[in-house]
Scaffold this active site. Sequence first.
Site, PDB file in Angstrom:
ATOM      1  N   GLY A  13       0.780  -1.243   0.000  1.00 53.53           N
ATOM      2  CA  GLY A  13       0.000   0.000   0.000  1.00 53.53           C
ATOM      3  C   GLY A  13       0.801   1.277   0.000  1.00 53.53           C
ATOM      4  N   SER A  14       2.054   1.226  -0.471  1.00 52.44           N
ATOM      5  CA  SER A  14       2.841   2.472  -0.428  1.00 52.44           C
ATOM      6  C   SER A  14       2.288   3.516  -1.400  1.00 52.44           C
ATOM      7  CB  SER A  14       4.318   2.192  -0.694  1.00 52.44           C
ATOM      8  OG  SER A  14       4.538   1.802  -2.028  1.00 52.44           O
ATOM      9  N   ASN A  15       1.721   3.077  -2.526  1.00 46.14           N
ATOM     10  CA  ASN A  15       1.109   4.060  -3.442  1.00 46.14           C
ATOM     11  C   ASN A  15      -0.176   4.631  -2.854  1.00 46.14           C
ATOM     12  OD1 ASN A  15       2.516   4.492  -6.137  1.00 46.14           O
ATOM     13  ND2 ASN A  15       2.706   2.282  -5.845  1.00 46.14           N
ATOM     14  N   MET A  90      -3.360  -6.815  -7.865  1.00 43.94           N
ATOM     15  CA  MET A  90      -2.782  -7.891  -8.677  1.00 43.94           C
ATOM     16  C   MET A  90      -3.871  -8.845  -9.184  1.00 43.94           C
ATOM     17  SD  MET A  90       0.140  -6.660  -8.483  1.00 43.94           S
ATOM     18  CE  MET A  90       1.360  -7.782  -9.135  1.00 43.94           C
ATOM     19  N   ARG A  91      -4.875  -8.260  -9.836  1.00 46.74           N
ATOM     20  CA  ARG A  91      -5.958  -9.067 -10.393  1.00 46.74           C
ATOM     21  C   ARG A  91      -6.226  -8.619 -11.812  1.00 46.74           C
ATOM     22  NH1 ARG A  91      -7.912 -13.464  -8.559  1.00 46.74           N
ATOM     23  NH2 ARG A  91     -10.095 -13.030  -8.976  1.00 46.74           N
ATOM     24  N   LEU A  92      -6.405  -9.578 -12.712  1.00 50.22           N
ATOM     25  CA  LEU A  92      -6.882  -9.241 -14.053  1.00 50.22           C
ATOM     26  C   LEU A  92      -8.359  -8.915 -13.928  1.00 50.22           C
ATOM     27  CD1 LEU A  92      -5.249 -12.134 -16.089  1.00 50.22           C
ATOM     28  CD2 LEU A  92      -4.554  -9.733 -16.029  1.00 50.22           C
ATOM     29  N   ASN A 111      -4.227   2.965 -13.547  1.00 50.71           N
ATOM     30  CA  ASN A 111      -3.282   1.991 -12.994  1.00 50.71           C
ATOM     31  C   ASN A 111      -1.876   2.582 -13.009  1.00 50.71           C
ATOM     32  OD1 ASN A 111      -2.384  -0.583 -12.058  1.00 50.71           O
ATOM     33  ND2 ASN A 111      -1.715  -1.083 -14.134  1.00 50.71           N
ATOM     34  N   HIS A 113       2.117   1.299 -13.374  1.00 53.48           N
ATOM     35  CA  HIS A 113       2.886   0.113 -13.761  1.00 53.48           C
ATOM     36  C   HIS A 113       4.381   0.430 -13.671  1.00 53.48           C
ATOM     37  CE1 HIS A 113       3.689  -3.718 -15.555  1.00 53.48           C
ATOM     38  NE2 HIS A 113       4.626  -3.117 -16.270  1.00 53.48           N
TER      39      HIS A 113
HETATM   40  C1  GRF Z   1       4.053  -0.988  -7.322  1.00 52.02           C
HETATM   41  O1  GRF Z   1       5.374  -1.186  -7.745  1.00 52.02           O
HETATM   42  C2  GRF Z   1       3.128  -0.783  -8.513  1.00 52.02           C
HETATM   43  O2  GRF Z   1       3.731  -0.118  -9.573  1.00 52.02           O
HETATM   44  C3  GRF Z   1       2.828  -2.207  -8.904  1.00 52.02           C
HETATM   45  O3  GRF Z   1       2.691  -2.898  -7.672  1.00 52.02           O
HETATM   46  C4  GRF Z   1       3.467  -2.242  -6.675  1.00 52.02           C
HETATM   47  C5  GRF Z   1       2.538  -1.923  -5.550  1.00 52.02           C
HETATM   48  O4  GRF Z   1       3.229  -1.400  -4.443  1.00 52.02           O
HETATM   49  N1  GRF Z   1       1.672  -2.276  -9.759  1.00 52.02           N
HETATM   50  P1  GRF Z   1       2.431  -0.749  -3.213  1.00 52.02           P
HETATM   51  O5  GRF Z   1       1.462  -1.823  -2.699  1.00 52.02           O
HETATM   52  O6  GRF Z   1       1.703   0.457  -3.705  1.00 52.02           O
HETATM   53  O7  GRF Z   1       3.483  -0.430  -2.206  1.00 52.02           O
END
Ligand code: GRF
Length: 215
Positions: A13-15, A90-92, A111, A113
């Site tokens: 969840g860092s983003n 991490m789901r399609l 999203n 990436h």
């Molecule tokens: C990030 O590197 C994002 O680009 C990828 O999955 C990772 C998620 O990291 N899709 P976080 O859970 O947001 O820390």
Amino acid sequence: MPLQLAILASGRGSNAKAIIDAIKAGTLDATIQCVICNVENAGVLDIAQQAGIPAHCIPHAGLKRPVHEAQVLEALSAYEVDYLVLAGYMRLMTPGFLLPFKDDGFYRVVNIHPSLLPAFPGANGYEDAFHYGVKVSGVTVHLVDEALDNGPIILQEAFPRLETDSLEAFKQRGLAIEHQLYPKALQLIADKRLCFRYDSVSERAYVEVKTHATT
Ligand code: GRF
């Protein structure tokens, strides 16, 4: 009216935290209506709780994809949501799941990436780019479409792979960029600065970013 977001995530969840922090800091004019996570005990659930954001854990294990997606859509239906924000989800997703977010030929789903798309799509962007031996990689924020890591690009930022880099150092450099780039891309949406275009040569939809905010 702030942009109303729902975050879908699967992990640390860092983003999500970077987006929450940007809202708190006043650099992103948005609210997070809820966080939905498909993995029990994922870090993003604690982050949402600490921020006082409604969090739903909807595990996918043992469920057929459409059944799980129906549960997620059901949870989302309790909120007003302008855009879905995928932050390490991490789901399609099936076209049926995306359909409620369809708008003028694109989806209100974003999203992030960890590569310079269209290079290195898939679940391991940093690892794949690093082991390929790229000299430059990057981060992409894009709109989602029916295909994996494929929709119109909103923002990209490149960073070098240094000769001395370990995979971990390379990832950390990318992650620091992700945390800046995602809130910045969402603010472009909040400012209504995205124009949706079509390129007849590539036969692809793409996004043009206007220089000024639209009121
Ligand atoms: C990030 O590197 C994002 O680009 C990828 O999955 C990772 C998620 O990291 N899709 P976080 O859970 O947001 O820390």
